[in-house]
Design a protein around this motif. Sequence first.
Motif, short mmCIF file in Angstrom:
data_model
loop_
_atom_site.label_atom_id
_atom_site.label_comp_id
_atom_site.label_asym_id
_atom_site.label_seq_id
_atom_site.Cartn_x
_atom_site.Cartn_y
_atom_site.Cartn_z
N VAL A 108 36.38 -12.15 -24.59
CA VAL A 108 37.00 -11.74 -23.32
C VAL A 108 37.83 -10.48 -23.54
CG1 VAL A 108 36.95 -13.95 -22.06
CG2 VAL A 108 38.76 -13.52 -23.72
N PRO A 109 37.17 -9.33 -23.74
CA PRO A 109 37.87 -8.13 -24.20
C PRO A 109 38.91 -7.55 -23.24
CG PRO A 109 35.57 -7.66 -23.75
CD PRO A 109 35.74 -9.14 -23.63
N LEU A 110 38.87 -7.84 -21.98
CA LEU A 110 39.92 -7.34 -21.12
C LEU A 110 41.13 -8.27 -21.15
CD1 LEU A 110 40.81 -5.14 -19.19
CD2 LEU A 110 39.78 -6.43 -17.33
N LEU A 111 40.88 -9.56 -21.15
CA LEU A 111 41.97 -10.54 -21.16
C LEU A 111 42.68 -10.58 -22.52
CD1 LEU A 111 40.25 -13.41 -19.18
CD2 LEU A 111 41.90 -11.75 -18.32
N ILE A 112 41.92 -10.51 -23.60
CA ILE A 112 42.50 -10.35 -24.93
C ILE A 112 42.28 -8.88 -25.26
CG2 ILE A 112 42.43 -11.01 -27.35
CD1 ILE A 112 41.42 -13.74 -26.44
N PRO A 113 43.33 -8.07 -25.15
CA PRO A 113 43.21 -6.61 -25.00
C PRO A 113 42.83 -5.84 -26.25
CG PRO A 113 45.50 -7.24 -25.15
CD PRO A 113 44.71 -8.53 -25.15
N CYS A 114 41.59 -5.97 -26.70
CA CYS A 114 41.17 -5.24 -27.89
C CYS A 114 41.14 -3.73 -27.65
CB CYS A 114 39.84 -5.76 -28.43
SG CYS A 114 38.49 -5.72 -27.28
N HIS A 115 41.19 -3.31 -26.40
CA HIS A 115 41.27 -1.86 -26.13
C HIS A 115 42.60 -1.28 -26.62
CE1 HIS A 115 43.03 -3.78 -22.55
NE2 HIS A 115 43.80 -2.71 -22.47
N ARG A 116 43.58 -2.11 -26.89
CA ARG A 116 44.88 -1.65 -27.38
C ARG A 116 44.91 -1.42 -28.88
NH1 ARG A 116 48.26 -6.03 -23.86
NH2 ARG A 116 47.61 -5.25 -21.82
N VAL A 117 43.81 -1.71 -29.57
CA VAL A 117 43.75 -1.53 -31.02
C VAL A 117 43.12 -0.16 -31.31
CG1 VAL A 117 42.95 -2.49 -33.20
CG2 VAL A 117 43.51 -4.02 -31.30
N ILE A 118 43.86 0.66 -32.05
CA ILE A 118 43.43 2.03 -32.33
C ILE A 118 43.46 2.28 -33.84
CG2 ILE A 118 44.24 2.86 -30.07
CD1 ILE A 118 46.71 4.03 -31.55
N SER A 119 42.91 3.40 -34.25
CA SER A 119 42.93 3.73 -35.68
C SER A 119 44.33 4.21 -36.09
CB SER A 119 41.89 4.82 -35.97
OG SER A 119 42.29 6.04 -35.41
N SER A 120 44.59 4.17 -37.37
CA SER A 120 45.90 4.60 -37.89
C SER A 120 46.19 6.07 -37.60
CB SER A 120 45.98 4.36 -39.40
OG SER A 120 45.94 2.99 -39.67
N SER A 121 45.13 6.86 -37.42
CA SER A 121 45.30 8.28 -37.13
C SER A 121 45.72 8.54 -35.68
CB SER A 121 44.00 9.03 -37.41
OG SER A 121 43.01 8.66 -36.45
N GLY A 122 45.69 7.48 -34.87
CA GLY A 122 46.03 7.65 -33.45
C GLY A 122 44.81 7.83 -32.57
N GLN A 123 43.63 8.00 -33.18
CA GLN A 123 42.40 8.10 -32.40
C GLN A 123 42.09 6.73 -31.80
OE1 GLN A 123 40.62 11.02 -31.92
NE2 GLN A 123 42.42 11.89 -32.89
N SER A 124 41.37 6.72 -30.69
CA SER A 124 41.15 5.44 -30.02
C SER A 124 40.25 4.50 -30.79
CB SER A 124 40.60 5.67 -28.61
OG SER A 124 39.30 6.18 -28.66
N GLY A 125 39.32 5.01 -31.57
CA GLY A 125 38.39 4.14 -32.27
C GLY A 125 37.31 3.63 -31.32
N PRO A 126 36.28 3.03 -31.86
CA PRO A 126 35.15 2.61 -31.01
C PRO A 126 35.50 1.41 -30.14
CG PRO A 126 34.80 1.89 -33.26
CD PRO A 126 36.04 2.74 -33.28
#
Length: 149
Positions: A108-126
């Motif tokens: 459930v990617p919107l409810l469990i917000p995996c979009h908030r996980v980014i790379s250490s460099s600050g890039q959004s990541g896939p």
Amino acid sequence: MSSKFLRSSEAPLSCVVTDSPAETSAEMQRCVEWLQAYFTEPQTAGSLPLPAFHHPALQGDAFTSRVLQVLLSDVKFGETVSYKRLAEMVGNPRAVRAVGGAMRRNPVPLLIPCHRVISSSGQSGPYMSGRGDHLKQWLLTHERQRGDG
């Protein structure tokens, strides 16, 4: 249950549920209310209860379950966390790749917000194996713009 999203030049995006709440299970209604709040009054979504999750990836003490539970409870609306920091938060700082695997298994990617996980460099990541990168950017922008309420 059906819903439709409406957009006009004068009104923001809104979601209208067309079936009666009485015909909808309590968990589905809770989910609908949370999604409506997230997209229309996002700063209030965090105070609403989430529906019960019954997916095996979210049960027990497996690594994926722990990662998703920590993400859900500790990374708030409008915030981001790196894969590395999330691995540290779960207690295994060397499990950065495994955190990425947990994000891919999030049911459930919107409810469990995996979009908030980014790379250490600050890039959004896939996001969604790279197919949803534009969605991840939109969600992060939506939360940053609407989160201060």
